[in-house]
Design a protein around this motif. Structure first.
Motif, PDB file in Angstrom:
ATOM      1  N   HIS A  93       9.502 -47.260  53.304  1.00  0.00           N
ATOM      2  CA  HIS A  93       8.462 -46.391  53.846  1.00  0.00           C
ATOM      3  C   HIS A  93       8.493 -45.052  53.085  1.00  0.00           C
ATOM      4  CE1 HIS A  93      12.371 -45.887  56.085  1.00  0.00           C
ATOM      5  NE2 HIS A  93      12.097 -44.464  56.032  1.00  0.00           N
ATOM      6  N   GLU A 223       5.104 -45.072  55.801  1.00  0.00           N
ATOM      7  CA  GLU A 223       5.687 -44.952  57.226  1.00  0.00           C
ATOM      8  C   GLU A 223       4.755 -45.281  58.325  1.00  0.00           C
ATOM      9  OE1 GLU A 223       9.379 -43.216  59.624  1.00  0.00           O
ATOM     10  OE2 GLU A 223       8.435 -41.980  58.112  1.00  0.00           O
ATOM     11  N   ARG A 253       9.660 -53.171  58.069  1.00  0.00           N
ATOM     12  CA  ARG A 253       9.271 -52.526  59.580  1.00  0.00           C
ATOM     13  C   ARG A 253       7.920 -52.991  60.116  1.00  0.00           C
ATOM     14  NH1 ARG A 253      11.031 -46.026  59.484  1.00  0.00           N
ATOM     15  NH2 ARG A 253      13.384 -46.517  58.894  1.00  0.00           N
ATOM     16  N   ASP A 312      19.601 -50.339  60.117  1.00  0.00           N
ATOM     17  CA  ASP A 312      19.372 -51.557  60.441  1.00  0.00           C
ATOM     18  C   ASP A 312      20.527 -52.407  59.898  1.00  0.00           C
ATOM     19  OD1 ASP A 312      18.896 -52.695  57.505  1.00  0.00           O
ATOM     20  OD2 ASP A 312      17.398 -51.115  57.755  1.00  0.00           O
ATOM     21  N   SER A 331      12.674 -47.377  65.088  1.00  0.00           N
ATOM     22  CA  SER A 331      11.727 -47.023  63.852  1.00  0.00           C
ATOM     23  C   SER A 331      11.073 -48.075  63.391  1.00  0.00           C
ATOM     24  CB  SER A 331      12.789 -46.667  62.885  1.00  0.00           C
ATOM     25  OG  SER A 331      13.882 -47.606  62.484  1.00  0.00           O
ATOM     26  N   GLY A 332      11.309 -49.302  64.000  1.00  0.00           N
ATOM     27  CA  GLY A 332      10.203 -50.524  63.609  1.00  0.00           C
ATOM     28  C   GLY A 332      11.298 -51.742  62.942  1.00  0.00           C
ATOM     29  N   ALA A 333      12.657 -51.790  62.854  1.00  0.00           N
ATOM     30  CA  ALA A 333      13.417 -52.906  62.398  1.00  0.00           C
ATOM     31  C   ALA A 333      13.769 -53.696  63.478  1.00  0.00           C
ATOM     32  CB  ALA A 333      14.474 -52.133  61.711  1.00  0.00           C
ATOM     33  N   GLY A 345       9.756 -57.866  59.353  1.00  0.00           N
ATOM     34  CA  GLY A 345       8.398 -57.251  60.024  1.00  0.00           C
ATOM     35  C   GLY A 345       7.400 -58.265  60.394  1.00  0.00           C
TER      36      GLY A 345
END
Length: 458
Positions: A93, A223, A253, A312, A331-333, A345
């Motif tokens: 990101h 990001e 992500r 992660d 954070s999106g992981a 993702g």
């Protein structure tokens, strides 16, 4: 040399072709003889792939090149191609001028501290083992990796759908039916186009934003934050879409937007996905800076939480333990260990859409997760190590009867809430987080942290 998520930085400064060549030489010299390589859309990645492949080959290793591929595609391909390691050439990101290298094991897990240290030592000592002139390794291309990833995504969702239908009907698994959802996928000009293809295969009507791979990231910063996903929110809000998906540059992500155009917070999405993945008695792995709302949501379903250091790779290590069925970072992981230990993702995107198809409104699911007052602050200091050492001493003195952990910084859990003080790994900052279930308690915790930091810096 390596952070917790590989090595990355500005091209021509921290990351050069020489960096990639050295890592390439180190891999077979450390026993990783068969290496899979893929990259995100940054044009500088083509040079780094060539350099890395040259290093692997001149030390006797073989290279399978995937071309443009999402990071989870690369990670999954290590085992699929019976390789020893995988390398994603990506800065994830980070902004366009950056690039980097992420290293993966056959399980899909990122190289852990031991493996990173092994490669670092080889690079720093130039401890290469060059092959004889007639024993250089081979380099070949694999064109099917993204298709294999797509098929795995479809199978995972159809398996979940059939399983849930079986549980409801009490009969044999039924033939999977189309998801029949309208979805907007913001690829972010990255490598995550496999998401749109898989959702189309699952029966969704899919619209893409920023779908053309372009390592300059002209559509939006890579990001997938709420600020950067404004176009996705507007598009979903003004369309029949029931969910919006946003990826970063290498698609490890995923963040989401609900049917109203509202951006779902990372903590809320973590609670939703974890609750869906876990049964009573199971355990979910989350980092130390995760909201109490996740604990409270999962406690209602008798699901346990284990905390890890931020990153992660640490969540993946915990997710590999018995009884841990899911791991995630706000954070999106998102990690489903039965599928892969790499944050995937596109897999997360497909699971979210399947959940919406089955349960209905994503906004209602998000509203079912509490939102607590949380204070975050960055404190500048050029004495991070000394200040953190003093903070540890003060926390031990002031909170002898509280739950004080030093897994990643100093985290103090109190009856009213918790606070975390940790130093940045890349900047001259100390990061402070304080959360409680009520605003008064959260403010009081923040004042306690401020006083402790003032004493530590005196």
């Amino acid at each position: 040399m390596f952070g917790t998520s590989g090595v990355r930085g500005p091209i021509g400064e921290e990351i050069t072709a020489e960096t990639a060549l050295a890592v390439g030489r180190a891999l077979p010299s450390c026993g990783y003889d068969h290496v899979v390589v893929g990259r995100d859309p940054r044009e500088t990645g083509a040079v780094l792939v060539d350099a890395l492949a040259s290093g692997v080959r001149e030390c006797g290793g073989d290279v399978v090149e995937l071309g443009l591929a999402a990071t989870p595609t690369v990670a999954r391909s290590v085992a699929e191609l019976d390789a020893d390691a995988g390398v994603s050439v990506t800065a994830s990101h980070n902004p366009a001028p950056d690039n980097g290298l992420k290293l993966w094991t056959p399980s899909g897990q990122a190289f852990d501290e031991r493996r990173r240290g092994e490669i670092t030592a080889c690079v720093e000592n130039e401890a290469w083992e060059f092959a004889d002139w007639d024993a250089f390794g081979d380099r070949r291309r694999d064109e099917d990796a993204t298709e294999r990833h797509r098929d795995a995504l479809v199978a995972a969702v159809r398996g979940a759908t059939s399983g849930s239908e079986t549980a409801l009907s009490g009969g044999e698994p039924s033939v999977a039916t189309p998801l029949d959802e309208t979805v907007v996928v913001d690829v972010g000009n990255g490598a995550g186009g496999v998401t749109a293809v898989a959702l189309d295969r699952l029966g969704c009507s899919v619209q893409t934003l920023n779908g053309q791979p372009d390592g300059r990231f002209p559509g939006r910063p890579s990001e997938p934050t709420a600020e950067n996903c404004a176009l996705l929110q507007t598009t979903v809000a003004n369309s029949p879409a029931t969910v919006g998906i946003a990826h970063d540059g290498d698609a490890d992500r995923t963040m989401v937007v609900d049917e109203t155009g509202g951006f779902v917070s990372g903590d809320a999405l973590l609670a939703i996905l974890a609750r869906e993945a876990a049964a009573p008695g199971d355990t979910v792995a989350v980092p130390v800076d995760t909201s109490l709302a996740v604990d409270d949501t999962l406690a209602e379903h008798d699901v346990h939480v284990t905390r890890t250091a931020v990153g992660d790779v640490f969540v993946a290590e915990a997710a590999s333990e018995d009884g841990v069925v899911f791991g995630g970072e706000p954070s999106g992981a998102w990690i489903w260990p039965d599928e892969t230990l790499c944050p995937d993702g596109p897999l997360a995107a497909c699971h979210v859409v399947e959940l919406v198809a089955r349960e209905g409104s994503l906004s209602a699911l998000a509203d079912g997760v509490a939102s607590y007052p949380i204070h975050r602050e960055n404190v500048e200091t050029d004495r991070k190590t000394a200040v953190m050492e003093r903070v540890a001493e003060l926390a031990s003195e002031r909170y002898p009867d509280e739950d004080v952990t030093t897994l990643d910084g100093i985290r103090v859990a109190r009856e009213s809430g918790w606070f975390l003080i940790r130093d940045s790994g890349t900047q001259p900052l100390i990061r402070v987080t304080a959360e409680a279930r009520e605003e008064t308690a959260a403010s009081r915790l923040r004042e306690e942290v401020s006083a402790m930091l003032d004493s530590a810096q005196a």
